[in-house]
Design an enzyme around this catalytic site. Structure first.
Site, short mmCIF file in Angstrom:
data_model
loop_
_atom_site.label_atom_id
_atom_site.label_comp_id
_atom_site.label_asym_id
_atom_site.label_seq_id
_atom_site.Cartn_x
_atom_site.Cartn_y
_atom_site.Cartn_z
N ASP A 29 42.08 46.34 35.19
CA ASP A 29 43.20 46.21 36.14
C ASP A 29 43.18 44.80 36.74
OD1 ASP A 29 44.52 48.21 38.95
OD2 ASP A 29 45.42 46.69 37.64
N GLY B 192 45.08 44.19 44.69
CA GLY B 192 44.59 43.90 43.35
C GLY B 192 43.63 42.74 43.33
#
Lengths: 171, 427, 306
Positions: B307, B326
């Site tokens: 990710d 993130g």
């Protein structure tokens, strides 16, 4: 360390200072003793006790911490701020500042600023147990216990309140 | 004469580990045996030589957000992390919801030549969650993983139709996967970190574990109904692990991935207020992390996926709540997995190369090293200790900066060419 | 304090909190003088950055700075053309370049002061971050209680209202429990923190049940601007169950005290006669606020070691 004043020397010096204060101030009326933290405070109390003893006059004693007035805080950090408390109004009075050692004069300068923020004394005098010289400001003491010429690489140590005395330590 | 020889390592072939040299010619492994002679050999003593790693989940930010990363810098980061293939998430600008955009991404990756970039495609048009994307166009363009990642497909009816349609495109050896970023919008609304003891202490609005679990639970029911292959992206809770476990026991076509950071970090890290610890799903409890490690070891979780989510420093040098979610991960993934878990090397390669390649349908990758196999390899020094401090990625938003990790990529070989090697390897 | 910032009371040693309160008492004395000013921070610039509306806290910090003879710089977004669109990082680095020696930061985002501390090299005081901490408020509340009760060990206290969204509550709970008080949180379930594992407090859903045993009661503001009003069915219902009205006030012990962080929503948390009663310590809280902030500024700026 070299001892330069014994317990008896300290006691006699304080008695003499007490007499001088009374002589110069018409018997101790309108006098307020203000001790500069830390050792100036018990010294001031001792002088007041002596005055009471031979003159039967109770001179008020206050204490002053100059931590908020120093100009060298960045070099000598404060670890504990002591109390500032003078039990009477100093306006119109003769304040005798009391400290253990007079050296550069910076402590006294800060004490003058602090005192003037508390009121408007008529006169301010200075009593010290030891004057070791090396003034950096144009200040002098009115009452001196002992003149102690020293060099800058020496340190003067005062103890009061048990094994009283004054020592010189070579650094 | 070989183009490249890797000398003195432990080679992971179909039968297991063997002490041997590996010779590469063109784009293939030519030989795996001890004592191969070569002038241009790379000394890989003490290292593992295995299938190049495959990442099922990277955000390369191109087209549209190239200030964060682009396909070239992302591929370079991938190579530095030991990856020879990655699946690029479609939440770009514009999002990859039609064939020509998927081809754009694939071509850029191909021209870069550092890794195989397989574009994922959106499930819904514009990722808006209202109508299906051009699914057959995307399929024609080579897309095999479909996801609205960044958002959840919340309309169950729409998801069902996507699953049924994509299921009809699937053949036995060319399967399509519907992948879901599981986050119930209502439950997660306004949350920035895991809802729990730390968020209560900080007075910060949290995202409950339930936000992930309710979506996965509902989706598994749809999988039951449609039989479509389903991949659970970046799972983060012990309860989700249980849902996956039960689904696999019931023989549903379900796979799952976990990120390296969820294996090792927990919500206590957020006490630093540093957005390097802000991601979705949020870092959860230490118990959740332990459950994820266990599930990775026993295979309930099939794959590690990074990710990788680059953000520019001006975007992350803000208060925690204002920062985008993130963190990057391509360059640290393998080392973090090795440092945080005690996977044996075979399982390590299974989870980081073999299984992800299988899930994505990347036939040239994730292959155990043997003569005739494509030369997509990683050389990994499992004992090397290093401190994370610089990146090939454009971004630096990593929770592992300054952390000492065990295990380091020495060299990466893609299609027979070395795409990355460290100083040691060059000697 | 061993750090060069005051960001949170969470994790502070009891002795460090007591030291700060002792120091604040010295400044209470200074503020009682005819000339309530000392030259300790002369030549220093204290910058206040209040990204959330606040007049009282900002003025309190500015009063504290001036009483120490420091100069002040006040930054509030929207009042300067230069700051339109400027990031927080750029803003604080600009202020540092302009000579700020210390910054007080209030921001709606949790942890904003921590981030600022990582971008500049001057001491930072957290003036309130999100619903997390407001350390000088916690300290002044503790000082006010200490003046009244001597020490807080064993003191029975209740904190009433929207604790979930209150940084005042979190700082207060930290300060008072560290100093030995017994704290009970009172409010509807929607206004209590979601996960209080490890919090050294009791919980009660009924103000009436606990009110008779209290030495001190702390009423939190109903925070309409933080969406607090959507957390219970109606304002009258909240007032009926958790407001300090005359009836409840009469059930407080005669030696018990009432505190409030201000500004008061009269008639909501407190009925007017409660606010004006002599058992209310609300005005002393404000006065102590200046002394506490003087102590914090002096400790951070006047006390460099090495």
């Amino acid at each position: 360390m070299t001892r330069v004043m014994e317990e008896g020397d300290v006691r006699r010096a304080l008695r003499r200072i007490a007499h001088e204060i009374v002589e110069r101030n018409r018997g101790g009326e309108n006098v307020v003793l203000v001790g500069i933290h830390t050792l100036g405070v018990p010294l001031a109390e001792a002088i007041a006790a002596a005055i009471d003893e031979f003159e039967a006059v109770k001179v008020p004693v206050g204490e002053l911490d100059i931590g908020l007035y120093r100009d060298d805080l960045h070099r000598r950090p404060i670890h504990r701020l002591g109390r500032t408390m003078v039990p009477v109004d100093v306006t119109g009075q003769t304040v005798v500042l009391v400290d253990d050692v007079l050296h550069t004069g910076r402590t006294v300068r800060a004490a003058l600023d602090a005192l003037l923020d508390l009121g408007r004394p008529e006169r301010i005098e200075l009593a010290v147990l030891v004057d070791r010289g090396h003034r950096q400001l144009p200040l002098r003491a009115d009452y001196v216990g002992k003149n102690l010429p020293t060099s800058s690489d020496e340190r003067v140590v005062v103890r009061f309140g048990g094994d009283d005395g004054v020592w010189i330590e070579h650094l | 004469m070989a183009d490249l020889v890797l000398k003195g390592g432990t080679v992971f072939g179909p039968e297991g580990a063997v002490a041997a040299d590996v010779a590469v010619s063109g784009t293939q492994v030519r030989a795996v045996e001890p004592g191969i002679d070569a002038e241009n050999a790379i000394d890989v003593t003490g290292c593992w030589v295995g299938p190049g790693l495959v990442d099922l989940h990277s955000h390369l930010r191109q087209p549209g957000q190239e200030w964060k990363e682009d396909i070239a810098s992302g591929s370079s980061a991938a190579a530095a992390g030991g990856f020879t293939a990655l699946v690029a998430m479609p939440n770009t600008d514009p999002p990859i919801d039609s064939g020509h955009l998927a081809r754009y991404v694939a071509e850029r990756g191909f021209n870069g030549g550092l890794a195989e970039v397989m574009p994922a495609g959106c499930i819904t048009l514009g990722r808006r969650g209202e109508a299906l994307a051009h699914l057959d166009e995307l399929w024609e363009a080579g897309v095999r993983i479909f996801t609205d990642d960044g958002d959840t497909v919340s309309d169950a009816g729409l998801l069902r139709r996507a699953m049924e349609y994509l299921g009809s495109l699937t053949t036995d050896d060319d399967a399509v996967v519907v992948a879901q970023h599981a986050e119930d919008a209502g439950l997660a609304r306004g949350g920035h970190m895991h809802e729990g003891s730390v968020s209560s202490r900080l007075g910060m609005r949290g995202i409950p574990a339930l936000a992930e679990e309710v979506v996965v639970s509902r989706d598994l029911a749809l999988v039951q109904l449609t039989g479509c292959r389903y991949h659970c992206q970046h799972i983060s809770t012990a309860a989700t692990v249980e849902l996956i476990r039960n689904a696999k026991r019931a023989a549903l076509p379900v796979t799952a991935e976990v990120t390296p950071h969820h294996l090792t970090l927990d919500h206590g890290a957020v006490l630093s207020m540093d957005p390097r610890y802000k991601m979705y799903p949020p870092l959860r409890t230490a118990e959740d992390a332990a459950a994820l490690r266990e599930a990775l070891a026993d295979g309930t979780i099939d794959a590690v996926a990074t990710d990788h989510a680059p953000h520019a420093s001006h975007e992350t040098e803000v208060p925690f709540e204002e920062a985008p979610r993130g963190v990057i991960g391509l360059e640290t993934a393998a080392a973090v997995v090795l440092t945080a878990t005690d996977l044996d090397p075979v399982t390590f390669f299974e989870r980081m190369a073999v299984a992800p390649a299988r899930i994505a349908g990347l036939a040239e990758h994730g292959r155990w090293v043997e003569p005739g196999a494509p030369a997509n390899l990683v050389v990994f020094d499992p004992e090397s200790r290093w401190t994370v401090d610089r990146f090939k990625s454009k971004a630096r938003n990593s929770p592992f900066i300054g952390t000492e990790l065990r295990g380091r990529v020495l060299a990466t070989v893609f299609n027979g060419r070395v795409t990355f090697q460290t100083e040691r390897a060059l000697r | 304090m061993t750090t060069t910032h005051l960001l949170t009371l969470d994790g502070m040693e009891r002795s460090d909190i007591e030291d700060l309160l002792d120091l604040a008492d010295e400044f209470v004395e200074v503020l009682a003088r005819d000339i309530p000013k000392v030259p300790a921070l002369r030549g220093k610039i204290v910058a206040t950055l209040f990204f959330e509306p606040s007049t009282r806290t900002r003025l309190s910090f500015e009063a504290a700075a001036k009483a120490l003879s420091a100069d002040t710089m006040s930054f509030a977004p929207g009042t300067s053309a230069v700051t339109k669109g400027e990031s927080l990082k750029d803003t604080v680095q600009t202020l540092e370049a302009m000579g700020a020696d210390l910054m007080v930061v209030r921001h709606e985002a949790t942890g904003a002061a921590w981030r600022v501390a990582s971008w500049v090299g001057v001491p930072i005081v957290n003036g309130g971050d999100g619903a997390h901490q407001h350390p000088t408020q916690g300290l002044l509340d503790a000082l006010t209680l200490r003046h009244r009760f001597g020490k807080l060990d064993g003191l029975q206290m209740a904190v009433v209202g929207d604790i979930r969204h209150s940084r005042v509550a979190r700082s207060l709970i930290t300060a008072c429990t560290t100093l030995g008080a017994r704290v009970t949180l009172v409010g509807p379930p929607t206004l209590l923190p979601l996960d209080m594992t490890g919090w050294p407090v009791e919980i009660s859903g009924s103000l009436d049940e606990v009110i008779g045993d209290l030495d001190a009661i702390y009423m939190l503001r109903v925070q309409a601007e933080r969406g607090g009003s959507s957390m219970f069915p109606s304002l009258p219902e909240y007032v009926a169950r958790f407001g300090m009205d005359r009836a409840r006030f009469e059930r407080l012990r005669p030696d018990a005290v009432v505190l409030h962080p201000g500004p008061i929503n009269r008639g909501i948390e407190l009925s007017p006669e409660v606010a004006d009663d002599q058992r209310s310590l609300i005005l002393p809280q404000v006065a102590n606020g200046v002394a506490v902030r003087m102590a914090v500024l002096f400790r951070l700026l006047g006390d460099h070691s090495g």
